[in-house]
Design an enzyme around this catalytic site. Structure first.
Site, mmCIF file in Angstrom:
data_model
loop_
_atom_site.group_PDB
_atom_site.id
_atom_site.type_symbol
_atom_site.label_atom_id
_atom_site.label_comp_id
_atom_site.label_asym_id
_atom_site.label_seq_id
_atom_site.Cartn_x
_atom_site.Cartn_y
_atom_site.Cartn_z
ATOM 1 N N GLY A 124 25.353 -5.656 20.967
ATOM 2 C CA GLY A 124 24.524 -6.868 20.932
ATOM 3 C C GLY A 124 24.362 -7.362 19.503
ATOM 4 O O GLY A 124 24.149 -6.557 18.599
ATOM 5 N N ARG A 158 31.441 -5.665 23.671
ATOM 6 C CA ARG A 158 31.293 -4.275 24.113
ATOM 7 C C ARG A 158 32.667 -3.932 24.709
ATOM 8 O O ARG A 158 33.128 -4.613 25.624
ATOM 9 C CB ARG A 158 30.178 -4.141 25.136
ATOM 10 C CG ARG A 158 28.829 -4.703 24.638
ATOM 11 C CD ARG A 158 27.701 -4.386 25.601
ATOM 12 N NE ARG A 158 26.561 -5.282 25.482
ATOM 13 C CZ ARG A 158 25.492 -5.077 24.709
ATOM 14 N NH1 ARG A 158 25.424 -4.000 23.970
ATOM 15 N NH2 ARG A 158 24.486 -5.930 24.675
ATOM 16 N N CYS A 159 33.343 -2.924 24.158
ATOM 17 C CA CYS A 159 34.753 -2.695 24.496
ATOM 18 C C CYS A 159 34.960 -1.388 25.262
ATOM 19 O O CYS A 159 34.776 -0.295 24.720
ATOM 20 C CB CYS A 159 35.579 -2.693 23.201
ATOM 21 S SG CYS A 159 37.322 -2.350 23.451
ATOM 22 N N ASP A 188 23.667 2.135 18.934
ATOM 23 C CA ASP A 188 24.082 3.517 19.226
ATOM 24 C C ASP A 188 25.445 3.604 19.925
ATOM 25 O O ASP A 188 26.226 4.508 19.639
ATOM 26 C CB ASP A 188 22.994 4.279 19.996
ATOM 27 C CG ASP A 188 22.476 3.507 21.207
ATOM 28 O OD1 ASP A 188 22.954 2.377 21.451
ATOM 29 O OD2 ASP A 188 21.603 4.047 21.909
ATOM 30 N N THR A 203 20.717 -3.831 15.365
ATOM 31 C CA THR A 203 20.267 -4.109 16.732
ATOM 32 C C THR A 203 18.798 -4.496 16.673
ATOM 33 O O THR A 203 18.042 -3.916 15.890
ATOM 34 C CB THR A 203 20.432 -2.886 17.677
ATOM 35 O OG1 THR A 203 19.630 -3.096 18.851
ATOM 36 C CG2 THR A 203 19.986 -1.587 17.043
ATOM 37 N N ASP A 228 16.661 -3.848 18.794
ATOM 38 C CA ASP A 228 15.832 -2.905 19.562
ATOM 39 C C ASP A 228 15.070 -1.875 18.722
ATOM 40 O O ASP A 228 14.126 -1.269 19.202
ATOM 41 C CB ASP A 228 16.706 -2.135 20.564
ATOM 42 C CG ASP A 228 17.212 -3.017 21.685
ATOM 43 O OD1 ASP A 228 16.895 -4.222 21.689
ATOM 44 O OD2 ASP A 228 17.928 -2.508 22.552
ATOM 45 N N ASP A 248 16.042 1.062 18.036
ATOM 46 C CA ASP A 248 16.103 2.287 18.843
ATOM 47 C C ASP A 248 17.007 3.362 18.240
ATOM 48 O O ASP A 248 17.490 4.247 18.940
ATOM 49 C CB ASP A 248 16.584 1.942 20.267
ATOM 50 C CG ASP A 248 17.968 1.285 20.268
ATOM 51 O OD1 ASP A 248 18.443 0.868 19.194
ATOM 52 O OD2 ASP A 248 18.575 1.193 21.349
ATOM 53 N N ARG A 307 15.456 -1.759 26.246
ATOM 54 C CA ARG A 307 15.678 -1.017 27.502
ATOM 55 C C ARG A 307 15.088 0.385 27.422
ATOM 56 O O ARG A 307 14.211 0.743 28.196
ATOM 57 C CB ARG A 307 17.172 -0.918 27.808
ATOM 58 C CG ARG A 307 17.744 -2.205 28.330
ATOM 59 C CD ARG A 307 19.239 -2.172 28.375
ATOM 60 N NE ARG A 307 19.807 -2.101 27.025
ATOM 61 C CZ ARG A 307 21.042 -2.395 26.707
ATOM 62 N NH1 ARG A 307 21.866 -2.772 27.632
ATOM 63 N NH2 ARG A 307 21.470 -2.314 25.461
ATOM 64 N N GLY A 324 -2.285 -8.840 19.253
ATOM 65 C CA GLY A 324 -3.535 -8.481 19.922
ATOM 66 C C GLY A 324 -3.435 -8.469 21.432
ATOM 67 O O GLY A 324 -4.388 -8.841 22.132
ATOM 68 N N LYS A 382 -11.492 -14.135 29.812
ATOM 69 C CA LYS A 382 -10.843 -14.850 30.921
ATOM 70 C C LYS A 382 -9.345 -15.060 30.730
ATOM 71 O O LYS A 382 -8.675 -15.652 31.558
ATOM 72 C CB LYS A 382 -11.542 -16.192 31.114
ATOM 73 C CG LYS A 382 -12.976 -15.989 31.585
ATOM 74 C CD LYS A 382 -13.490 -17.251 32.229
ATOM 75 C CE LYS A 382 -14.864 -17.038 32.813
ATOM 76 N NZ LYS A 382 -15.938 -17.630 32.058
ATOM 77 N N ARG A 423 0.764 -15.877 34.876
ATOM 78 C CA ARG A 423 2.020 -16.580 34.624
ATOM 79 C C ARG A 423 2.951 -15.616 33.885
ATOM 80 O O ARG A 423 2.488 -14.730 33.167
ATOM 81 C CB ARG A 423 1.806 -17.805 33.725
ATOM 82 C CG ARG A 423 1.071 -18.949 34.400
ATOM 83 C CD ARG A 423 1.931 -19.619 35.485
ATOM 84 N NE ARG A 423 1.285 -20.794 36.052
ATOM 85 C CZ ARG A 423 0.390 -20.780 37.033
ATOM 86 N NH1 ARG A 423 -0.001 -19.620 37.561
ATOM 87 N NH2 ARG A 423 -0.137 -21.905 37.480
ATOM 88 N N HIS A 452 17.253 -13.956 25.556
ATOM 89 C CA HIS A 452 18.138 -13.915 24.377
ATOM 90 C C HIS A 452 17.666 -14.747 23.200
ATOM 91 O O HIS A 452 18.271 -14.673 22.119
ATOM 92 C CB HIS A 452 19.561 -14.296 24.786
ATOM 93 C CG HIS A 452 20.235 -13.194 25.546
ATOM 94 N ND1 HIS A 452 19.956 -12.933 26.870
ATOM 95 C CD2 HIS A 452 21.133 -12.258 25.159
ATOM 96 C CE1 HIS A 452 20.678 -11.894 27.278
ATOM 97 N NE2 HIS A 452 21.392 -11.475 26.255
HETATM 98 O O1 F6P Z 1 20.748 -3.901 22.592
HETATM 99 C C1 F6P Z 1 20.291 -5.166 22.299
HETATM 100 C C2 F6P Z 1 19.903 -5.906 23.551
HETATM 101 O O2 F6P Z 1 19.461 -7.187 23.177
HETATM 102 C C3 F6P Z 1 18.861 -5.230 24.437
HETATM 103 O O3 F6P Z 1 17.537 -5.404 23.997
HETATM 104 C C4 F6P Z 1 19.121 -5.890 25.761
HETATM 105 O O4 F6P Z 1 18.688 -5.070 26.815
HETATM 106 C C5 F6P Z 1 20.602 -6.043 25.764
HETATM 107 O O5 F6P Z 1 21.016 -6.073 24.410
HETATM 108 C C6 F6P Z 1 21.096 -7.261 26.486
HETATM 109 O O6 F6P Z 1 22.478 -7.225 26.487
HETATM 110 P P1 F6P Z 1 23.417 -8.465 26.894
HETATM 111 O O7 F6P Z 1 23.319 -9.460 25.792
HETATM 112 O O8 F6P Z 1 24.755 -7.865 26.998
HETATM 113 O O9 F6P Z 1 22.858 -8.994 28.160
#
Ligand code: F6P
Length: 320
Positions: free
Chosen positions: A12, A73-74, A104, A126, A128, A130, A172, A186, A215, A244, A250
Protein backbone atom coordinates in the site's frame (compact mmCIF):
# COMPACT_ATOMS: atom_id res chain seq x y z
CA UNK A 1 32.18 -0.52 -3.05
CA UNK A 2 28.83 -0.81 -4.80
CA UNK A 3 28.46 1.15 -8.03
CA UNK A 4 24.77 0.78 -8.72
CA UNK A 5 21.74 0.33 -6.49
CA UNK A 6 17.99 0.07 -7.05
CA UNK A 7 14.95 1.41 -5.23
CA UNK A 8 11.34 0.24 -5.30
CA UNK A 9 8.08 0.88 -3.47
CA UNK A 10 5.77 -2.00 -2.66
CA UNK A 11 2.46 -2.75 -0.92
CA UNK A 12 0.00 0.00 0.00
CA UNK A 13 1.34 3.45 -0.85
CA UNK A 14 2.01 5.98 1.91
CA UNK A 15 2.68 9.74 1.96
CA UNK A 16 6.43 10.23 2.27
CA UNK A 17 7.38 7.42 -0.13
CA UNK A 18 8.36 10.00 -2.76
CA UNK A 19 10.49 11.91 -0.27
CA UNK A 20 12.24 8.62 0.57
CA UNK A 21 12.84 7.82 -3.13
CA UNK A 22 14.30 11.30 -3.59
CA UNK A 23 16.57 10.82 -0.60
CA UNK A 24 17.85 7.43 -1.83
CA UNK A 25 18.50 8.78 -5.32
CA UNK A 26 20.23 11.97 -4.26
CA UNK A 27 22.20 10.42 -1.37
CA UNK A 28 23.42 7.80 -3.86
CA UNK A 29 24.37 10.29 -6.56
CA UNK A 30 26.06 12.52 -3.95
CA UNK A 31 28.26 9.54 -3.08
CA UNK A 32 29.11 8.79 -6.71
CA UNK A 33 26.87 5.79 -7.33
CA UNK A 34 24.05 5.22 -9.82
CA UNK A 35 20.50 4.70 -8.63
CA UNK A 36 17.90 2.80 -10.65
CA UNK A 37 14.16 3.08 -10.09
CA UNK A 38 12.22 -0.19 -10.26
CA UNK A 39 8.61 0.44 -11.29
CA UNK A 40 5.48 -1.31 -9.93
CA UNK A 41 7.25 -2.92 -6.96
CA UNK A 42 8.51 -6.49 -7.17
CA UNK A 43 6.49 -6.93 -10.35
CA UNK A 44 8.84 -4.50 -12.11
CA UNK A 45 11.79 -6.42 -10.78
CA UNK A 46 10.50 -9.52 -12.55
CA UNK A 47 9.52 -7.80 -15.81
CA UNK A 48 12.61 -5.57 -15.89
CA UNK A 49 10.67 -2.30 -15.66
CA UNK A 50 13.80 -0.53 -14.48
CA UNK A 51 15.21 2.90 -15.32
CA UNK A 52 18.19 4.95 -14.22
CA UNK A 53 17.16 7.97 -12.15
CA UNK A 54 19.01 11.27 -12.28
CA UNK A 55 18.88 13.90 -9.54
CA UNK A 56 16.42 15.88 -11.69
CA UNK A 57 14.05 12.89 -11.99
CA UNK A 58 13.27 13.22 -8.31
CA UNK A 59 12.84 17.00 -8.36
CA UNK A 60 9.50 18.41 -7.25
CA UNK A 61 8.36 15.20 -5.55
CA UNK A 62 9.30 15.74 -1.89
CA UNK A 63 5.86 17.26 -1.29
CA UNK A 64 3.84 14.77 -3.33
CA UNK A 65 1.78 11.90 -1.94
CA UNK A 66 1.72 8.45 -3.55
CA UNK A 67 4.79 7.05 -5.26
CA UNK A 68 6.30 8.04 -8.60
CA UNK A 69 7.59 4.46 -8.91
CA UNK A 70 4.05 3.06 -8.58
CA UNK A 71 3.38 0.12 -6.33
CA UNK A 72 1.86 -3.33 -6.47
CA UNK A 73 1.30 -6.44 -4.41
CA UNK A 74 3.08 -9.18 -6.40
CA UNK A 75 2.13 -12.86 -6.02
CA UNK A 76 4.78 -14.05 -8.50
CA UNK A 77 7.61 -12.76 -6.35
CA UNK A 78 6.42 -15.07 -3.57
CA UNK A 79 7.48 -18.06 -5.71
CA UNK A 80 11.05 -19.32 -6.07
CA UNK A 81 10.80 -19.06 -9.85
CA UNK A 82 9.67 -15.43 -9.65
CA UNK A 83 12.56 -14.52 -7.36
CA UNK A 84 15.06 -16.28 -9.64
CA UNK A 85 13.87 -14.14 -12.58
CA UNK A 86 14.14 -11.01 -10.37
CA UNK A 87 17.75 -11.83 -9.46
CA UNK A 88 18.53 -12.30 -13.15
CA UNK A 89 17.06 -8.87 -13.93
CA UNK A 90 19.12 -7.26 -11.16
CA UNK A 91 22.25 -8.89 -12.60
CA UNK A 92 21.33 -7.80 -16.13
CA UNK A 93 21.07 -4.16 -15.00
CA UNK A 94 24.24 -4.46 -12.89
CA UNK A 95 22.33 -3.55 -9.72
CA UNK A 96 24.21 -4.67 -6.62
CA UNK A 97 21.99 -3.50 -3.78
CA UNK A 98 18.31 -2.71 -3.29
CA UNK A 99 16.22 -0.38 -1.12
CA UNK A 100 12.65 -1.60 -0.56
CA UNK A 101 10.16 0.97 0.74
CA UNK A 102 7.02 -0.75 2.02
CA UNK A 103 5.32 -2.67 4.79
CA UNK A 104 5.76 -6.09 6.39
CA UNK A 105 4.71 -8.01 3.24
CA UNK A 106 7.33 -6.12 1.24
CA UNK A 107 9.97 -6.96 3.83
CA UNK A 108 9.31 -10.68 3.37
CA UNK A 109 10.58 -10.11 -0.16
CA UNK A 110 13.61 -8.37 1.33
CA UNK A 111 14.29 -11.37 3.56
CA UNK A 112 14.12 -13.71 0.57
CA UNK A 113 16.49 -11.55 -1.50
CA UNK A 114 18.90 -11.40 1.42
CA UNK A 115 18.76 -15.20 1.74
CA UNK A 116 19.66 -15.38 -1.94
CA UNK A 117 22.73 -13.26 -1.13
CA UNK A 118 21.37 -10.01 -2.55
CA UNK A 119 21.96 -6.96 -0.28
CA UNK A 120 18.58 -5.46 0.57
CA UNK A 121 17.62 -2.68 2.99
CA UNK A 122 14.03 -1.96 4.02
CA UNK A 123 12.41 1.39 4.79
CA UNK A 124 9.07 1.11 6.64
CA UNK A 125 6.49 2.87 4.47
CA UNK A 126 2.88 2.27 5.47
CA UNK A 127 0.20 4.41 7.08
CA UNK A 128 -0.65 1.58 9.50
CA UNK A 129 2.37 2.02 11.84
CA UNK A 130 2.32 -1.74 12.27
CA UNK A 131 6.05 -2.46 11.93
CA UNK A 132 8.21 -3.40 14.91
CA UNK A 133 11.64 -1.80 15.42
CA UNK A 134 10.47 1.72 14.65
CA UNK A 135 8.42 4.22 16.62
CA UNK A 136 6.87 5.49 13.37
CA UNK A 137 6.43 4.29 9.82
CA UNK A 138 6.44 6.68 6.86
CA UNK A 139 2.95 8.01 6.18
CA UNK A 140 1.49 7.39 9.62
CA UNK A 141 1.77 11.02 10.73
CA UNK A 142 0.21 12.33 7.51
CA UNK A 143 -2.65 9.82 7.61
CA UNK A 144 -3.26 10.71 11.23
CA UNK A 145 -3.55 14.38 10.35
CA UNK A 146 -5.95 13.55 7.50
CA UNK A 147 -8.11 11.57 9.92
CA UNK A 148 -8.07 14.32 12.51
CA UNK A 149 -9.08 16.91 9.97
CA UNK A 150 -12.04 14.71 8.97
CA UNK A 151 -13.10 13.95 12.54
CA UNK A 152 -12.94 17.64 13.51
CA UNK A 153 -15.43 18.33 10.74
CA UNK A 154 -17.63 15.40 11.71
CA UNK A 155 -17.59 16.61 15.30
CA UNK A 156 -19.15 19.94 14.26
CA UNK A 157 -22.14 18.26 12.68
CA UNK A 158 -22.32 15.62 15.45
CA UNK A 159 -22.67 18.45 17.98
CA UNK A 160 -25.28 20.35 15.95
CA UNK A 161 -27.48 17.30 15.46
CA UNK A 162 -26.73 15.62 18.81
CA UNK A 163 -25.72 12.40 17.09
CA UNK A 164 -23.33 9.52 17.65
CA UNK A 165 -20.79 9.18 14.85
CA UNK A 166 -18.97 5.95 14.19
CA UNK A 167 -15.87 6.55 12.11
CA UNK A 168 -13.99 3.68 10.51
CA UNK A 169 -10.29 4.18 9.92
CA UNK A 170 -7.69 1.90 8.30
CA UNK A 171 -5.59 -0.61 10.21
CA UNK A 172 -6.26 -4.34 9.88
CA UNK A 173 -3.99 -5.86 12.49
CA UNK A 174 -2.84 -2.68 14.19
CA UNK A 175 -5.07 -0.09 15.84
CA UNK A 176 -2.54 2.76 15.95
CA UNK A 177 -4.41 5.00 13.48
CA UNK A 178 -7.59 4.61 15.55
CA UNK A 179 -5.78 4.94 18.86
CA UNK A 180 -3.77 8.04 18.02
CA UNK A 181 -6.59 9.80 16.16
CA UNK A 182 -9.06 8.87 18.89
CA UNK A 183 -6.79 10.33 21.54
CA UNK A 184 -6.06 13.43 19.48
CA UNK A 185 -9.74 13.98 18.80
CA UNK A 186 -11.16 13.17 22.20
CA UNK A 187 -13.18 10.19 20.97
CA UNK A 188 -15.36 8.66 23.68
CA UNK A 189 -14.67 5.16 22.41
CA UNK A 190 -11.74 3.71 20.49
CA UNK A 191 -12.23 0.23 19.07
CA UNK A 192 -9.00 -1.51 18.13
CA UNK A 193 -7.98 -5.11 17.43
CA UNK A 194 -5.49 -5.16 20.31
CA UNK A 195 -8.13 -4.38 22.97
CA UNK A 196 -11.46 -5.76 21.86
CA UNK A 197 -14.35 -4.42 23.93
CA UNK A 198 -17.80 -5.88 24.31
CA UNK A 199 -20.49 -3.84 22.53
CA UNK A 200 -22.64 -3.90 25.71
CA UNK A 201 -19.83 -2.19 27.64
CA UNK A 202 -19.65 0.49 24.94
CA UNK A 203 -23.42 1.06 25.00
CA UNK A 204 -23.34 1.28 28.81
CA UNK A 205 -20.67 3.98 28.55
CA UNK A 206 -22.71 5.89 25.95
CA UNK A 207 -25.78 5.67 28.20
CA UNK A 208 -23.84 6.92 31.21
CA UNK A 209 -22.69 9.86 29.12
CA UNK A 210 -26.25 10.51 27.97
CA UNK A 211 -27.45 10.61 31.58
CA UNK A 212 -24.79 13.21 32.30
CA UNK A 213 -26.16 15.30 29.42
CA UNK A 214 -23.70 14.27 26.67
CA UNK A 215 -25.73 14.16 23.49
CA UNK A 216 -23.09 13.54 20.84
CA UNK A 217 -20.23 11.06 20.64
CA UNK A 218 -17.30 10.16 18.48
CA UNK A 219 -16.49 6.47 18.21
CA UNK A 220 -13.40 5.54 16.21
CA UNK A 221 -13.23 1.98 14.89
CA UNK A 222 -10.14 0.37 13.35
CA UNK A 223 -11.15 -1.67 10.30
CA UNK A 224 -9.50 -4.73 11.91
CA UNK A 225 -12.25 -4.80 14.53
CA UNK A 226 -15.03 -5.03 11.94
CA UNK A 227 -17.17 -2.67 9.94
CA UNK A 228 -18.42 0.61 11.40
CA UNK A 229 -21.84 -0.20 9.91
CA UNK A 230 -22.01 -3.38 11.99
CA UNK A 231 -21.03 -1.41 15.09
CA UNK A 232 -23.79 1.12 14.35
CA UNK A 233 -26.35 -1.68 13.90
CA UNK A 234 -25.27 -3.29 17.18
CA UNK A 235 -25.63 0.04 19.02
CA UNK A 236 -29.03 0.73 17.46
CA UNK A 237 -30.22 -2.73 18.50
CA UNK A 238 -29.34 -1.98 22.12
CA UNK A 239 -30.13 1.71 22.49
CA UNK A 240 -32.36 4.24 20.85
CA UNK A 241 -29.56 6.50 19.65
CA UNK A 242 -29.32 8.50 16.45
CA UNK A 243 -26.11 7.22 14.84
CA UNK A 244 -24.30 7.95 11.59
CA UNK A 245 -21.36 6.15 9.99
CA UNK A 246 -18.37 7.51 8.08
CA UNK A 247 -15.87 5.16 6.48
CA UNK A 248 -12.80 7.25 5.69
CA UNK A 249 -11.24 4.69 3.33
CA UNK A 250 -8.43 5.52 0.92
CA UNK A 251 -8.56 9.25 1.51
CA UNK A 252 -6.28 8.34 4.44
CA UNK A 253 -3.57 7.09 2.08
CA UNK A 254 -3.24 10.18 -0.09
CA UNK A 255 -2.18 13.77 0.24
CA UNK A 256 0.93 15.80 0.69
CA UNK A 257 3.21 14.33 3.38
CA UNK A 258 3.52 16.18 6.69
CA UNK A 259 6.80 17.89 7.59
CA UNK A 260 7.46 15.01 9.99
CA UNK A 261 7.07 12.38 7.25
CA UNK A 262 9.23 14.33 4.79
CA UNK A 263 12.06 14.67 7.30
CA UNK A 264 11.74 11.05 8.40
CA UNK A 265 11.78 9.87 4.77
CA UNK A 266 14.86 11.97 4.04
CA UNK A 267 16.70 10.56 7.06
CA UNK A 268 15.72 6.96 6.35
CA UNK A 269 16.58 7.11 2.64
CA UNK A 270 19.99 8.54 3.46
CA UNK A 271 20.66 5.84 6.06
CA UNK A 272 19.64 3.08 3.65
CA UNK A 273 22.25 4.22 1.10
CA UNK A 274 24.88 4.56 3.80
CA UNK A 275 24.24 0.99 4.98
CA UNK A 276 24.45 -0.46 1.46
CA UNK A 277 27.70 1.39 0.82
CA UNK A 278 29.09 0.05 4.12
CA UNK A 279 28.40 -3.48 2.89
CA UNK A 280 25.36 -4.04 5.13
CA UNK A 281 22.49 -6.24 4.01
CA UNK A 282 19.21 -7.61 5.35
CA UNK A 283 18.45 -4.58 7.51
CA UNK A 284 15.42 -2.41 8.14
CA UNK A 285 15.77 1.24 9.05
CA UNK A 286 13.72 2.56 11.94
CA UNK A 287 13.44 5.58 14.16
CA UNK A 288 13.63 5.04 17.90
CA UNK A 289 13.75 7.90 20.40
CA UNK A 290 14.47 10.21 17.46
CA UNK A 291 17.57 8.24 16.45
CA UNK A 292 17.79 6.50 13.09
CA UNK A 293 18.52 2.83 13.76
CA UNK A 294 18.90 -0.39 11.77
CA UNK A 295 17.51 -3.81 12.69
CA UNK A 296 17.89 -7.24 11.19
CA UNK A 297 15.03 -7.49 8.68
CA UNK A 298 14.44 -11.16 9.57
CA UNK A 299 13.83 -10.10 13.19
CA UNK A 300 11.34 -7.50 12.00
CA UNK A 301 9.21 -9.91 9.98
CA UNK A 302 9.05 -12.39 12.85
CA UNK A 303 8.08 -9.85 15.53
CA UNK A 304 4.95 -7.81 16.14
CA UNK A 305 4.63 -4.06 16.55
CA UNK A 306 4.34 -3.27 20.25
CA UNK A 307 0.95 -2.02 21.37
CA UNK A 308 1.06 1.19 23.42
CA UNK A 309 -1.21 0.38 26.32
CA UNK A 310 -0.32 3.64 28.12
CA UNK A 311 -1.81 5.66 25.26
CA UNK A 312 -4.93 3.52 25.31
CA UNK A 313 -5.39 4.05 29.05
CA UNK A 314 -4.72 7.77 28.67
CA UNK A 315 -7.37 8.06 25.97
CA UNK A 316 -9.84 6.28 28.27
CA UNK A 317 -9.02 8.53 31.20
CA UNK A 318 -9.38 11.71 29.18
CA UNK A 319 -12.67 10.74 27.57
CA UNK A 320 -14.73 10.23 30.75
O1 F6P B 1 -1.55 -1.51 4.60
C1 F6P B 1 -2.05 -0.27 4.29
C2 F6P B 1 -3.54 -0.32 4.07
O2 F6P B 1 -3.98 0.97 3.74
C3 F6P B 1 -4.37 -0.89 5.21
O3 F6P B 1 -4.62 0.03 6.24
C4 F6P B 1 -5.62 -1.31 4.49
O4 F6P B 1 -6.28 -2.33 5.20
C5 F6P B 1 -5.10 -1.81 3.19
O5 F6P B 1 -3.85 -1.16 2.97
C6 F6P B 1 -6.01 -1.58 2.03
O6 F6P B 1 -5.44 -2.17 0.91
P1 F6P B 1 -5.94 -1.93 -0.60
O7 F6P B 1 -5.53 -0.54 -0.97
O8 F6P B 1 -5.22 -2.95 -1.37
O9 F6P B 1 -7.41 -2.07 -0.57
Amino acid sequence: MLKRIGVLTSGGDAPGMNAAIRSVVRSGIYRGIEVYGIYHGYKGLITGNIKKLEASDVGDIVQRGGTILYTARCEEFKTEEGRAVAIEQLKKFGIEGLVVIGGDGSFMGGVKLTELGFPTIGIPGTIDNDIPGTDFTLGFDTALNTIIDAIDKIRDTATSHERRFIIEVMGRGCGDLALWSGLADGAETIMIPEKKENIDTIVERLNRGLQRGKKHNIIVVAEGVGSANDVAEAIKARANMDTRVTVLGHVQRGGSPSAFDRVLASRMGHKAVELLLNGDKGKMIGIENNKIVAHDILDIVTKKHEFNNDLFQLAKELSI
